[in-house]
Design a protein around this motif. Sequence first.
Motif, PDB file in Angstrom:
ATOM      1  N   ALA A 181     -18.501  14.240  -3.186  1.00  0.00           N
ATOM      2  CA  ALA A 181     -17.484  14.529  -4.554  1.00  0.00           C
ATOM      3  C   ALA A 181     -16.553  13.788  -4.564  1.00  0.00           C
ATOM      4  N   GLY A 182     -16.134  13.019  -3.537  1.00  0.00           N
ATOM      5  CA  GLY A 182     -14.861  12.262  -3.817  1.00  0.00           C
ATOM      6  C   GLY A 182     -13.517  12.749  -3.407  1.00  0.00           C
ATOM      7  N   VAL A 183     -12.713  11.636  -3.815  1.00  0.00           N
ATOM      8  CA  VAL A 183     -11.100  11.901  -3.795  1.00  0.00           C
ATOM      9  C   VAL A 183     -10.444  11.648  -4.611  1.00  0.00           C
ATOM     10  N   PRO A 184      -9.906  12.061  -5.859  1.00  0.00           N
ATOM     11  CA  PRO A 184      -9.276  11.356  -7.246  1.00  0.00           C
ATOM     12  C   PRO A 184      -8.956   9.947  -6.177  1.00  0.00           C
ATOM     13  N   TRP A 185      -9.080   8.787  -7.291  1.00  0.00           N
ATOM     14  CA  TRP A 185      -8.459   7.527  -6.701  1.00  0.00           C
ATOM     15  C   TRP A 185      -6.707   7.155  -6.799  1.00  0.00           C
ATOM     16  N   TRP A 186      -6.055   7.840  -7.507  1.00  0.00           N
ATOM     17  CA  TRP A 186      -4.905   7.827  -7.477  1.00  0.00           C
ATOM     18  C   TRP A 186      -4.211   8.494  -6.415  1.00  0.00           C
ATOM     19  N   SER A 187      -5.012   9.743  -6.002  1.00  0.00           N
ATOM     20  CA  SER A 187      -3.819  10.419  -4.466  1.00  0.00           C
ATOM     21  C   SER A 187      -3.822   9.336  -3.636  1.00  0.00           C
ATOM     22  N   ALA A 188      -5.200   8.708  -3.673  1.00  0.00           N
ATOM     23  CA  ALA A 188      -5.496   7.698  -2.717  1.00  0.00           C
ATOM     24  C   ALA A 188      -4.632   6.730  -2.243  1.00  0.00           C
ATOM     25  N   ALA A 189      -4.428   6.259  -3.708  1.00  0.00           N
ATOM     26  CA  ALA A 189      -3.937   4.448  -3.726  1.00  0.00           C
ATOM     27  C   ALA A 189      -2.313   5.524  -3.760  1.00  0.00           C
ATOM     28  N   SER A 190      -1.881   6.456  -4.291  1.00  0.00           N
ATOM     29  CA  SER A 190      -0.111   6.404  -4.410  1.00  0.00           C
ATOM     30  C   SER A 190      -0.179   6.503  -2.840  1.00  0.00           C
ATOM     31  N   ARG A 191      -1.214   6.836  -1.949  1.00  0.00           N
ATOM     32  CA  ARG A 191      -0.599   7.645  -0.120  1.00  0.00           C
ATOM     33  C   ARG A 191      -0.901   6.464   0.382  1.00  0.00           C
ATOM     34  N   ALA A 192      -1.508   5.620   0.113  1.00  0.00           N
ATOM     35  CA  ALA A 192      -1.654   3.882   0.505  1.00  0.00           C
ATOM     36  C   ALA A 192      -0.391   3.473   0.223  1.00  0.00           C
ATOM     37  N   ALA A 193       0.152   3.558  -1.192  1.00  0.00           N
ATOM     38  CA  ALA A 193       1.287   2.882  -1.234  1.00  0.00           C
ATOM     39  C   ALA A 193       2.418   3.850  -0.448  1.00  0.00           C
TER      40      ALA A 193
ATOM     41  N   ASP B 163       2.456 -13.405   8.785  1.00  0.00           N
ATOM     42  CA  ASP B 163       1.331 -13.060  10.271  1.00  0.00           C
ATOM     43  C   ASP B 163       0.923 -11.469   9.720  1.00  0.00           C
ATOM     44  N   ASP B 164       1.722 -10.103   9.302  1.00  0.00           N
ATOM     45  CA  ASP B 164       1.279  -9.433   9.203  1.00  0.00           C
ATOM     46  C   ASP B 164       0.062  -8.549   8.679  1.00  0.00           C
ATOM     47  N   ILE B 165       0.347  -9.162   7.928  1.00  0.00           N
ATOM     48  CA  ILE B 165      -0.974  -8.716   6.169  1.00  0.00           C
ATOM     49  C   ILE B 165      -1.903  -8.233   7.100  1.00  0.00           C
ATOM     50  N   PRO B 166      -2.661  -8.319   7.719  1.00  0.00           N
ATOM     51  CA  PRO B 166      -4.136  -8.079   8.480  1.00  0.00           C
ATOM     52  C   PRO B 166      -3.941  -6.315   9.262  1.00  0.00           C
ATOM     53  N   ALA B 167      -2.742  -6.506  10.118  1.00  0.00           N
ATOM     54  CA  ALA B 167      -2.644  -5.427  10.846  1.00  0.00           C
ATOM     55  C   ALA B 167      -2.086  -4.285   9.770  1.00  0.00           C
ATOM     56  N   ALA B 168      -1.810  -4.962   8.918  1.00  0.00           N
ATOM     57  CA  ALA B 168      -0.492  -3.971   7.998  1.00  0.00           C
ATOM     58  C   ALA B 168      -1.505  -3.533   7.379  1.00  0.00           C
ATOM     59  N   ILE B 169      -2.890  -3.607   6.638  1.00  0.00           N
ATOM     60  CA  ILE B 169      -4.220  -3.353   5.747  1.00  0.00           C
ATOM     61  C   ILE B 169      -5.280  -2.314   6.290  1.00  0.00           C
ATOM     62  N   ILE B 170      -5.370  -2.835   7.859  1.00  0.00           N
ATOM     63  CA  ILE B 170      -6.265  -2.197   8.890  1.00  0.00           C
ATOM     64  C   ILE B 170      -4.880  -1.128   9.131  1.00  0.00           C
ATOM     65  N   ALA B 171      -3.898  -0.749   9.436  1.00  0.00           N
ATOM     66  CA  ALA B 171      -2.753   0.628   9.501  1.00  0.00           C
ATOM     67  C   ALA B 171      -2.810   1.275   8.114  1.00  0.00           C
ATOM     68  N   VAL B 172      -2.900   0.553   7.393  1.00  0.00           N
ATOM     69  CA  VAL B 172      -2.652   1.244   5.990  1.00  0.00           C
ATOM     70  C   VAL B 172      -3.663   2.058   5.516  1.00  0.00           C
ATOM     71  N   ALA B 173      -4.474   1.261   5.900  1.00  0.00           N
ATOM     72  CA  ALA B 173      -6.608   2.044   4.810  1.00  0.00           C
ATOM     73  C   ALA B 173      -6.785   2.806   6.138  1.00  0.00           C
TER      74      ALA B 173
ATOM     75  N   THR C 207      -7.246   9.013   7.409  1.00  0.00           N
ATOM     76  CA  THR C 207      -6.590  10.375   8.133  1.00  0.00           C
ATOM     77  C   THR C 207      -6.210  11.060   7.042  1.00  0.00           C
ATOM     78  N   SER C 208      -5.122  10.609   6.542  1.00  0.00           N
ATOM     79  CA  SER C 208      -3.975  11.596   5.508  1.00  0.00           C
ATOM     80  C   SER C 208      -4.886  12.643   4.948  1.00  0.00           C
ATOM     81  N   LEU C 209      -5.860  11.881   4.095  1.00  0.00           N
ATOM     82  CA  LEU C 209      -6.912  12.622   3.306  1.00  0.00           C
ATOM     83  C   LEU C 209      -7.577  13.145   3.423  1.00  0.00           C
ATOM     84  N   ARG C 210      -8.498  13.364   4.766  1.00  0.00           N
ATOM     85  CA  ARG C 210      -8.896  14.041   5.774  1.00  0.00           C
ATOM     86  C   ARG C 210      -8.357  15.173   6.064  1.00  0.00           C
ATOM     87  N   LEU C 211      -6.848  14.968   6.704  1.00  0.00           N
ATOM     88  CA  LEU C 211      -6.236  15.774   7.401  1.00  0.00           C
ATOM     89  C   LEU C 211      -5.619  17.284   6.392  1.00  0.00           C
TER      90      LEU C 211
END
Length: 173
Positions: free
Chosen positions: A16-28, A43-53, A58-62
């Motif tokens: 069924a998926g999640v609307p892309w705008w919901s995931a994008a707004s939460r990620a933002a 230097d923190d970009i890789p950690a930021a990408i992992i943490a944001v993802a 998690t927020s979309l599942r909870l």
Amino acid sequence: MTGSSGRRDVRAHVTAGVPWWSAASRAAWFLCLWLVLAGAALDDIPAAIIAVAAATWTSLRLLEPGTARPSPRAICRLTLLFMYHSVVAGADVARRALDPRLPLRPGFVAYPTGLPRGPRRNVFATLTSLLPGTVPAGGDEAQILYHCLDVEQPVVEELAAEEVALVRALYND
């Protein structure tokens, strides 16, 4: 689940998926939180990408995205109503605290809410807990119990106005 119909139900739920705008707004929002807390170091970009993802997943599942679309106009009305009630109730509480002749009639008022238990009712209880003179103190399936400084004030009517404004602002289903 077994059988072909069971597999089909699971597959429909998974795809069924999640609307892309919901995931994008939460990620933002999570990216903004990251930048506020950790800064914008390269230097923190890789950690930021992992943490944001991870936070977005998690927020979309909870808390699954709803179909409601907040109304900016109704949110402005809710904000103005909240500020008005805060100023009026705050002045009343201050006046009662400073003038011993004004009686306090503390007690409990049951407010019959139309909101089901869960996030919507929690948002309403949080919003109304910020208003001076009333504090949510429990409840059941059909009502929220409020402790009030003066039970003879029109508490139920004010709570009803706040509930209508909140539903219009945030839950335009």
